[in-house]
Write a protein that holds these residues in place. Structure first.
Motif, PDB file in Angstrom:
ATOM      1  N   THR A  49       0.846  -1.188   0.000  1.00  0.00           N
ATOM      2  CA  THR A  49       0.000   0.000   0.000  1.00  0.00           C
ATOM      3  C   THR A  49       0.887   1.247   0.000  1.00  0.00           C
ATOM      4  O   THR A  49       2.024   1.208   0.448  1.00  0.00           O
ATOM      5  N   LEU A  50       0.329   2.326  -0.498  1.00  0.00           N
ATOM      6  CA  LEU A  50       1.047   3.598  -0.500  1.00  0.00           C
ATOM      7  C   LEU A  50       0.523   4.449   0.649  1.00  0.00           C
ATOM      8  O   LEU A  50      -0.462   5.170   0.511  1.00  0.00           O
ATOM      9  N   GLY A  51       1.169   4.314   1.790  1.00  0.00           N
ATOM     10  CA  GLY A  51       0.758   5.076   2.966  1.00  0.00           C
ATOM     11  C   GLY A  51       1.189   6.521   2.883  1.00  0.00           C
ATOM     12  O   GLY A  51       1.916   6.943   1.972  1.00  0.00           O
ATOM     13  N   ARG A  52       0.748   7.295   3.880  1.00  0.00           N
ATOM     14  CA  ARG A  52       1.076   8.718   3.902  1.00  0.00           C
ATOM     15  C   ARG A  52       2.577   8.961   4.023  1.00  0.00           C
ATOM     16  O   ARG A  52       3.108   9.942   3.493  1.00  0.00           O
ATOM     17  N   ASP A  53       3.270   8.036   4.727  1.00  0.00           N
ATOM     18  CA  ASP A  53       4.714   8.217   4.896  1.00  0.00           C
ATOM     19  C   ASP A  53       5.441   8.111   3.561  1.00  0.00           C
ATOM     20  O   ASP A  53       6.345   8.904   3.272  1.00  0.00           O
ATOM     21  N   ILE A  54       5.019   7.148   2.714  1.00  0.00           N
ATOM     22  CA  ILE A  54       5.653   6.992   1.394  1.00  0.00           C
ATOM     23  C   ILE A  54       5.336   8.192   0.502  1.00  0.00           C
ATOM     24  O   ILE A  54       6.213   8.729  -0.178  1.00  0.00           O
ATOM     25  N   LYS A  55       4.086   8.625   0.523  1.00  0.00           N
ATOM     26  CA  LYS A  55       3.687   9.765  -0.311  1.00  0.00           C
ATOM     27  C   LYS A  55       4.414  11.040   0.108  1.00  0.00           C
ATOM     28  O   LYS A  55       4.800  11.857  -0.732  1.00  0.00           O
ATOM     29  N   SER A  56       4.619  11.183   1.414  1.00  0.00           N
ATOM     30  CA  SER A  56       5.324  12.358   1.916  1.00  0.00           C
ATOM     31  C   SER A  56       6.797  12.347   1.473  1.00  0.00           C
ATOM     32  O   SER A  56       7.330  13.365   1.028  1.00  0.00           O
ATOM     33  N   LYS A  57       7.427  11.167   1.577  1.00  0.00           N
ATOM     34  CA  LYS A  57       8.815  11.039   1.141  1.00  0.00           C
ATOM     35  C   LYS A  57       8.926  11.262  -0.365  1.00  0.00           C
ATOM     36  O   LYS A  57       9.878  11.892  -0.851  1.00  0.00           O
ATOM     37  N   GLN A  58       7.956  10.727  -1.090  1.00  0.00           N
ATOM     38  CA  GLN A  58       7.982  10.869  -2.546  1.00  0.00           C
ATOM     39  C   GLN A  58       7.891  12.341  -2.958  1.00  0.00           C
ATOM     40  O   GLN A  58       8.599  12.784  -3.872  1.00  0.00           O
ATOM     41  N   LYS A  59       7.079  13.089  -2.254  1.00  0.00           N
ATOM     42  CA  LYS A  59       6.936  14.513  -2.547  1.00  0.00           C
ATOM     43  C   LYS A  59       8.254  15.239  -2.316  1.00  0.00           C
ATOM     44  O   LYS A  59       8.669  16.086  -3.127  1.00  0.00           O
ATOM     45  N   HIS A  60       8.931  14.888  -1.227  1.00  0.00           N
ATOM     46  CA  HIS A  60      10.218  15.534  -0.921  1.00  0.00           C
ATOM     47  C   HIS A  60      11.277  15.165  -1.961  1.00  0.00           C
ATOM     48  O   HIS A  60      12.021  16.028  -2.434  1.00  0.00           O
TER      49      HIS A  60
END
Length: 429
Positions: free
Chosen positions: A212-223
């Motif tokens: 799953t793509l959790g908020r932690d992964i999405k946040s890191k991806q944005k950075h």
């Protein structure tokens, strides 16, 4: 008798094991820290009579993430303790779960160590994963009436003969599990051959599909997206091992003749290799920038070295083509489902023995590119360069590959819930 001999040998070897750990810690200080936990001395504030889940290292922690998250919800009345064997696995647990779980190293499988561990935690259930079979710990847990569950069980055809040579030790260990949940029917059959009870061994599917793509992964991806250029094609080498970098860098030299603007990202599997990989890149005379500087990748940078932990999933979604490390030697490969979750085209070598069933499904649906075994390294380097170049220059073909791989992910999800259901039944007995 085999277990007694095993216990005696390991007990006699304990001083040598400790010495080796200290020697290894010279270059890898993390192995010297929290040594008491490896001897069974668990922090006093840990709550007992809960559920212990063992994830050996980073890959297992990530695969068990949805399962652990569901345990926190469904078994809120129990303390959840997650154990690992490696420092990198430990760091991943702390990063993903913080104080939501209790975390420590699993003790050495030596009688006094496992005795102290079990006496302190007194777990209601112990969940092991894949081939994590610790004969002494399992036997002592059985005697303490702890419920035992093996999830994502797997034994490859390649490794089966090796395990059969240890059947006097492995077979009784497998029989002690209340339930053995294998990744597939083939794995279940091999586990039964090794000694698992046919009545308690079944296929529940592969937990590694339940990404799953959790908020932690999405946040890191944005950075990470803010650090990467948006006008350059990106080729990623994921989870590289010794030998992988030389192959990829040689191929990259050829690729740059047709795609001079291409950026290569390398993510080593083990953090202790970060500095060595940086030296290899320098030896190939490529300009290298390290992720740890936290600076935006410059236009002059040719190779971005991801010398960080827990960011592979995040960077996968930002690339054009992914090559999986550990597939060009005898490592057995790493999880191709991670790039598949982002619909990315994946190239692998001829060794995917750690993911045989996953690989076959991806191959059957046209969701992966495989390079055969060549008689000489130059042919392999040339073939890899051609595949990468073709996929970058033909985005429609790359998209088709990625979408086919994503279908495999969707079609096989659900193992986490099946494992949770079995654990619930065991705890209610």
């Amino acid at each position: 008798m085999a277990l007694f001999t095993y216990r005696l040998i390991l007990l006699l070897l304990l001083p040598l094991v400790l010495l080796l750990a200290l020697l290894r810690s010279i270059n890898h200080p993390a192995y010297r820290k929290r040594l008491g936990e490896r001897l069974g001395f668990i922090p006093r504030h840990f709550k007992p009579k809960g559920i212990v889940i063992h994830a050996a290292s980073v890959g297992e922690v990530l695969a068990l993430k949805p399962f652990i998250e569901q345990c926190l919800v469904d078994f809120a009345q129990y303390s959840i303790t997650v154990t690992t064997f490696t420092p990198t696995g430990s760091a991943q647990v702390q990063k993903l779960f913080g104080d939501k779980v209790q975390h420590c190293y699993i003790p050495l499988d030596i009688w006094p160590c496992s005795y102290l561990f079990l006496r302190r935690l007194q777990p209601k259930a112990l969940v092991m994963m894949e081939t994590e079979l610790w004969p002494n710990l399992i036997d002592q847990a059985t005697r303490a009436q702890t419920k035992l569950l093996l999830v994502n069980g797997r034994i490859s055809n390649k490794s089966l003969p090796r395990y059969q040579k240890l059947s006097a030790l492995i077979s009784p260990c497998l029989k002690q599990f209340d339930q053995v949940l294998a990744q597939s029917e083939d794995n279940a059959e091999r586990l039964v051959k090794l000694g698992a009870s046919p009545t308690s061994c079944s296929s529940a599917g592969n937990l590694k599909y339940d990404l799953t793509l959790g908020r932690d992964i999405k946040s890191k991806q944005k950075h990470l997206a803010e650090l990467l250029p948006n006008n350059r094609p990106i080729w990623l080498l994921a989870s590289s091992h010794s030998g992988d970098e030389e192959l990829i860098l040689s191929s990259y030299q050829t690729i740059k003749s047709k795609l001079p603007n291409c950026l290569l990202i390398i993510v080593p599997r083990h953090p202790e290799r970060f500095d060595n990989v940086a030296k290899i890149i320098s030896q190939h005379q490529f300009s290298c920038q390290r992720r740890s500087t936290n600076e935006k990748v410059s236009e002059e940078t040719q190779v971005w070295l991801m010398d960080s932990l827990g960011e592979l999933m995040a960077v996968l979604g930002l690339t054009d083509v992914v090559t999986m490390g550990g597939t060009f030697s005898n490592i057995g490969g790493h999880n191709p489902l991670e790039p598949a979750l982002f619909k990315k085209p994946v190239i692998v070598g001829n060794d995917m023995s750690n993911f045989t069933e996953v690989y076959q499904q991806l191959k059957s649906i046209g969701g992966i590119v495989t390079l055969p075994k060549y008689s000489d390294s130059n042919s392999l380097k040339q073939a890899l360069a051609e595949k990468v170049t073709t996929l970058i220059q033909n985005p429609e073909s790359a998209q088709t590959l990625g979408e086919n791989a994503y279908k495999v992910v969707l079609q096989n999800q659900g193992a986490t819930q099946r494992c949770i259901n079995v654990l619930t039944q065991l705890l209610n007995r």
